[in-house]
Design a protein around this motif. Sequence first.
Motif, short mmCIF file in Angstrom:
data_model
loop_
_atom_site.label_atom_id
_atom_site.label_comp_id
_atom_site.label_asym_id
_atom_site.label_seq_id
_atom_site.Cartn_x
_atom_site.Cartn_y
_atom_site.Cartn_z
N PRO A 176 -6.20 -6.69 -34.11
CA PRO A 176 -7.00 -5.75 -34.90
C PRO A 176 -6.81 -4.31 -34.44
CG PRO A 176 -8.37 -6.77 -33.25
CD PRO A 176 -7.01 -7.43 -33.15
N THR A 209 -11.25 -1.28 -36.57
CA THR A 209 -11.76 -2.56 -37.06
C THR A 209 -12.65 -3.21 -36.02
OG1 THR A 209 -9.79 -2.87 -38.43
CG2 THR A 209 -11.09 -4.84 -37.93
N LEU A 215 -10.23 -11.72 -42.34
CA LEU A 215 -10.25 -11.16 -40.99
C LEU A 215 -10.16 -12.24 -39.92
CD1 LEU A 215 -10.79 -8.76 -38.97
CD2 LEU A 215 -13.19 -9.46 -39.12
N VAL A 252 -16.28 -6.03 -42.52
CA VAL A 252 -15.25 -5.01 -42.78
C VAL A 252 -14.65 -5.07 -44.18
CG1 VAL A 252 -14.60 -4.71 -40.36
CG2 VAL A 252 -13.44 -6.44 -41.73
#
Length: 82
Positions: A51, A55, A41, A36
């Motif tokens: 998230p 995502t 992340l 992403v």
Amino acid sequence: MTCPIMPTLTDQFLSAIEAHLARTGTKPTEFGRAAVGDPSLVLGLRRGRSPRLATVDRVLAYMRANGGPVLAITVEAPARDR
């Protein structure tokens, strides 16, 4: 009567990512960047960040394209009182 505590969707999502990392040997920062464009992340998820659905969709698509597991989400309907 006690109900067993079920893992949250975020917990299940993180577990799928952790399994992918372990299986592929990918570093968390490399995974986030490739999936992403966010090297933080995995760290954010480990620290409790939730998230966005977009995502999650992008990460799952990345994992599928790279031989990862499909996320199996466990959802139980609440019991109805009669």
